[in-house]
Design an enzyme around this catalytic site. Sequence first.
Site, short mmCIF file in Angstrom:
data_model
loop_
_atom_site.label_atom_id
_atom_site.label_comp_id
_atom_site.label_asym_id
_atom_site.label_seq_id
_atom_site.Cartn_x
_atom_site.Cartn_y
_atom_site.Cartn_z
N ASN A 42 0.84 -1.20 0.00
CA ASN A 42 0.00 0.00 0.00
C ASN A 42 0.87 1.25 0.00
OD1 ASN A 42 0.60 -0.89 2.67
ND2 ASN A 42 -1.05 0.31 3.53
N ILE A 43 0.39 2.26 -0.70
CA ILE A 43 1.12 3.53 -0.83
C ILE A 43 0.14 4.66 -0.52
CG2 ILE A 43 2.47 5.00 -2.39
CD1 ILE A 43 2.94 2.43 -4.12
N GLU A 44 0.36 5.29 0.63
CA GLU A 44 -0.57 6.33 1.07
C GLU A 44 -0.12 7.71 0.61
OE1 GLU A 44 -1.02 5.62 5.30
OE2 GLU A 44 -2.22 3.83 4.91
N CYS A 53 -4.24 0.60 -2.39
CA CYS A 53 -4.03 -0.66 -1.67
C CYS A 53 -2.96 -1.52 -2.36
CB CYS A 53 -5.32 -1.47 -1.63
SG CYS A 53 -6.65 -0.71 -0.71
N GLU A 55 -3.07 -4.65 -3.11
CA GLU A 55 -3.60 -5.56 -4.13
C GLU A 55 -3.64 -4.90 -5.51
OE1 GLU A 55 -4.78 -4.82 -1.15
OE2 GLU A 55 -6.32 -6.21 -0.49
N CYS A 86 -10.23 -5.15 0.58
CA CYS A 86 -11.33 -4.17 0.64
C CYS A 86 -12.25 -4.35 -0.57
CB CYS A 86 -10.77 -2.75 0.71
SG CYS A 86 -10.29 -2.06 -0.89
N CYS A 89 -10.90 -3.23 -4.02
CA CYS A 89 -9.95 -4.17 -4.63
C CYS A 89 -10.66 -5.42 -5.15
CB CYS A 89 -8.86 -4.55 -3.62
SG CYS A 89 -7.70 -3.20 -3.35
N1 THU Z 1 -5.25 -1.54 2.56
C1 THU Z 1 -4.71 -2.36 1.62
O1 THU Z 1 -3.60 -2.13 1.13
N2 THU Z 1 -5.42 -3.44 1.25
C2 THU Z 1 -6.64 -3.79 1.77
O2 THU Z 1 -7.29 -4.70 1.28
C3 THU Z 1 -7.15 -3.06 2.94
C4 THU Z 1 -6.57 -1.73 3.14
C5 THU Z 1 -4.48 -0.36 2.98
C6 THU Z 1 -5.08 0.96 2.55
C7 THU Z 1 -4.50 1.90 3.58
O3 THU Z 1 -3.21 2.30 3.15
C8 THU Z 1 -4.34 1.03 4.82
O4 THU Z 1 -4.40 -0.31 4.37
C9 THU Z 1 -5.41 1.26 5.88
O5 THU Z 1 -6.68 1.16 5.36
#
Ligand code: THU
Length: 129
Positions: A42-44, A53, A55, A86, A89
């Site tokens: 994940n890259i925020e 996310c 995935e 999520c 995804c």
């Molecule tokens: N996140 C994912 O990378 N995959 C998921 O299926 C659930 C959520 C990440 C998004 C965000 O960066 C962090 O988790 C918290 O929601």
Amino acid sequence: MKIEELIEAAKRARSNAYAPYSNFAVGAAILTEDGKVFTGCNIENASYGLSICAERVALFKAVSEGHRRFKAIAIVADTPTPVKPCGACRQVLSEFGDMDVIMANLKGEYSIKKLSELLPEAFSKDDVV
Ligand code: THU
């Protein structure tokens, strides 16, 4: 490729997660029909809604390299029970068929479901008229 190997690849990718806002690191590894593995984390972003996310990063890396057929995706996070993908995804993955979704955590627990079980009656290309 064994399930455990795909989970290990997802764990390695998780170490690259950029998650300074949620502090929730996620890793993913997607296996193509021809045996290649693409990973993602994940890259925020400071503009939270622009975060992506793990995935989708893994999937988009694979698709951008010419792969469209997938056997499985493994997802790993440090969760009490295996992490679930999520809804966004699930929808994005469903564009590319009904792969196995391997949900795992750092304790070595995992469960496997078909994507169609996780997202029944997905909106699909057949619905686009
Ligand atoms: N996140 C994912 O990378 N995959 C998921 O299926 C659930 C959520 C990440 C998004 C965000 O960066 C962090 O988790 C918290 O929601």
